[in-house]
Enzyme design. Sequence first.
Site, PDB file in Angstrom:
ATOM      1  N   ASP A  22       0.852  -1.188   0.000  1.00 38.31           N
ATOM      2  CA  ASP A  22       0.000   0.000   0.000  1.00 38.31           C
ATOM      3  C   ASP A  22       0.894   1.248   0.000  1.00 38.31           C
ATOM      4  OD1 ASP A  22      -1.760   2.039   0.533  1.00 38.31           O
ATOM      5  OD2 ASP A  22      -2.351   1.305   2.521  1.00 38.31           O
ATOM      6  N   ASN A  24       0.003   4.460  -0.719  1.00 37.94           N
ATOM      7  CA  ASN A  24      -0.569   5.751  -0.316  1.00 37.94           C
ATOM      8  C   ASN A  24      -1.351   5.695   0.994  1.00 37.94           C
ATOM      9  OD1 ASN A  24      -2.784   4.346  -1.104  1.00 37.94           O
ATOM     10  ND2 ASN A  24      -3.603   5.897  -2.497  1.00 37.94           N
ATOM     11  N   ASP A  26      -3.976   3.897   2.085  1.00 39.81           N
ATOM     12  CA  ASP A  26      -5.445   3.815   2.169  1.00 39.81           C
ATOM     13  C   ASP A  26      -5.933   2.403   2.486  1.00 39.81           C
ATOM     14  OD1 ASP A  26      -4.904   2.494  -0.170  1.00 39.81           O
ATOM     15  OD2 ASP A  26      -6.278   3.663  -1.420  1.00 39.81           O
ATOM     16  N   ASP A  30      -1.270  -0.890  -4.251  1.00 39.84           N
ATOM     17  CA  ASP A  30      -1.333  -0.020  -5.435  1.00 39.84           C
ATOM     18  C   ASP A  30      -0.009  -0.076  -6.203  1.00 39.84           C
ATOM     19  OD1 ASP A  30       0.426   1.619  -3.905  1.00 39.84           O
ATOM     20  OD2 ASP A  30      -1.322   2.533  -2.936  1.00 39.84           O
ATOM     21  N   ASP A 200      -7.640 -15.784 -18.070  1.00 45.44           N
ATOM     22  CA  ASP A 200      -8.588 -16.201 -17.038  1.00 45.44           C
ATOM     23  C   ASP A 200      -9.706 -17.048 -17.653  1.00 45.44           C
ATOM     24  OD1 ASP A 200      -9.574 -15.583 -14.208  1.00 45.44           O
ATOM     25  OD2 ASP A 200     -11.314 -14.985 -15.384  1.00 45.44           O
ATOM     26  N   GLU A 282      -5.330 -20.335 -17.810  1.00 41.83           N
ATOM     27  CA  GLU A 282      -5.858 -20.866 -16.551  1.00 41.83           C
ATOM     28  C   GLU A 282      -6.755 -22.053 -16.876  1.00 41.83           C
ATOM     29  OE1 GLU A 282      -8.677 -20.089 -12.730  1.00 41.83           O
ATOM     30  OE2 GLU A 282      -9.144 -19.169 -14.632  1.00 41.83           O
TER      31      GLU A 282
HETATM   32  C1  GLC Z   1     -10.616 -17.264 -12.446  1.00 45.87           C
HETATM   33  C2  GLC Z   1      -9.901 -16.419 -11.421  1.00 45.87           C
HETATM   34  C3  GLC Z   1     -10.800 -16.285 -10.214  1.00 45.87           C
HETATM   35  C4  GLC Z   1     -12.070 -15.615 -10.652  1.00 45.87           C
HETATM   36  C5  GLC Z   1     -12.725 -16.353 -11.814  1.00 45.87           C
HETATM   37  C6  GLC Z   1     -13.782 -15.523 -12.471  1.00 45.87           C
HETATM   38  O1  GLC Z   1     -10.833 -18.555 -11.993  1.00 45.87           O
HETATM   39  O2  GLC Z   1      -8.665 -16.967 -11.110  1.00 45.87           O
HETATM   40  O3  GLC Z   1     -10.187 -15.550  -9.187  1.00 45.87           O
HETATM   41  O4  GLC Z   1     -12.957 -15.543  -9.571  1.00 45.87           O
HETATM   42  O5  GLC Z   1     -11.802 -16.663 -12.821  1.00 45.87           O
HETATM   43  O6  GLC Z   1     -13.211 -14.455 -13.167  1.00 45.87           O
END
Ligand code: GLC
Length: 570
Positions: A22, A24, A26, A30, A200, A282
């Site tokens: 962090d 800044n 908050d 970041d 993803d 992924e």
């Molecule tokens: C992937 C990400 C996970 C997210 C999901 C939906 O599995 O790693 O964190 O919740 O996609 O985007």
Amino acid sequence: MTELKWWQTAVFYQIYPRSFADGNGDGIGDFPGMTAHLDYLQKLGVDALWLSPHFPSPQADCGYDISDYCEVAPEYGTLDDFKQFLDGAHQRNMRVILDLVLNHTSDEHPWFLESKSSRDNPKRDWYIWEDGVDGGPPNNWYSGFGGSAWEYDAATGQYYYHFFLKEQPDLNWRNPEVKQAMWDAVRFWLDMGVDGYRLDAIATLFEDPGLSQQTATRTLTELRTAFAAAFPDAPSETEQSEVAAEYEKLFQYQIMQPGVHELMQELRTIIAEYPDRVLVGESDEISFYGAGDNELHMAFNFPLMRTSRITPQWVRQNQEERLSALPPGSWPCNTLGNHDSSRVYSRYGDGEHDAAQARLSLALMLTLKGTPFLYNGEEIGMADFDMASIDLFMDNLGVWFYHAAIDEVGMLPEEALRLANNASRDKNRTPMQWANAANAGFSPAGVKTWLPVNPNYAEGVNVAEQKSVPESLLNFYQDMLHMRRETPALISGEYQPLHTEAEDYLAFLRTSPEQTCLVVLNMSPKPQEISFDLEGKQSRLVFASEEKFEHLDLSELHLEPFEIFIGELE
Ligand code: GLC
């Protein structure tokens, strides 16, 4: 060394931006915070950074619900802050890849706001809208996060589809305009110089246009509960295979549907216009490597981490299956932890030898064939940290689980909280522990951090203290990472298992044109006397977690409990 691409020799380190540093004050991580710690990462010895989403987001799914693909979330800084981070990483010879969320946007993305504004809006077909059936949703599909996959929109009288939360409507990838808009975003960051993407949720990009009914006999809540209840152990093998079969039926029309490979090929051609970029998926689907290196460069070896006990047999079987299934010339990619899974320290530890297990986990990542991905905080042994009450949860997956356990399964709130913590990913996303100071040095004293800080920062689980303790986990990570860079066989060598019946230790050779290394990991609390018959070879010590002579006779190797040994054959 054999000519390899940068991403084949690299060790990746995943940064979860909200929890890293962090800058800044908050309570939220970041870019200035991340930039300030680039020297730390360089010294640690990682070569590439993967950032979880840093884009503007209402945070329904902690950043995986994006409302603008070409901006930086204001709480993380500005585009200039991003560029400083990127340049800073490049100056230190570290690459940076971003998270690319193609499956869905946020329900607050302007595209979706337009799409839902009326049935004849030009962007209506950018998402998946269907009429209801008999006063209910279009069919019996589930959201992977629980409940129906369909959300009713009263204003236009139709349902939209969401594989994840209802705040994450799925894009319609059959619409060429969607592709165009998303490929523009892909180029936006590539033009700026990022080195690639972690993709993803690619398995869910397409769904059956016929909307066929799924035929599972158990509900998603029932299946989920079976796993969460057994945590940290896995359910019995019979239960596991039954559950797996039911899962497959549950999502049979929503996962890996036709069209997904063509789309990945299209993305690959865009990436190929830029020199030296990488795509990692992924998904554990080997088919994403494509036919002839035309889709993703790598797909994660997730099966390796689908256990709570890593045993020599488990690893050998995984390697045998995975390496033999990969198409010729393709490159493996291993990981044991990320922002979605229980932390390595907690998950593979047995409560008694957790520190030793953590070292073994790293040794495994750095010696198996393939590119390793580590997760921030692993290097100091950060552990899972359960939320004390449901109000502290930030992960809506956990919140959904809590209510489902009470409402659908009839659990008591305390039991539901325990299960919700097991299912939730908050426990492994708590702020990085930089020092033995208020808020673990993540945020200044007195600031409320976005997720609670694990108080075990005061028990040595922090960067500053571990730096000064020579035998700390952090220094172990650093030593091993630097050793790997100097050991070509560990990077490019072929994998050959040895002593394949051994139950207590894992032994294998890695052989590259330059050298052959013997790796022996004693995964048990018992000392081992091992005799290798490697044509009478001696070994030169490359790395050992215990005192060892520089040259050793491999016909009588003694290993201490949990010892890690790497020797070069000579
Ligand atoms: C992937 C990400 C996970 C997210 C999901 C939906 O599995 O790693 O964190 O919740 O996609 O985007």
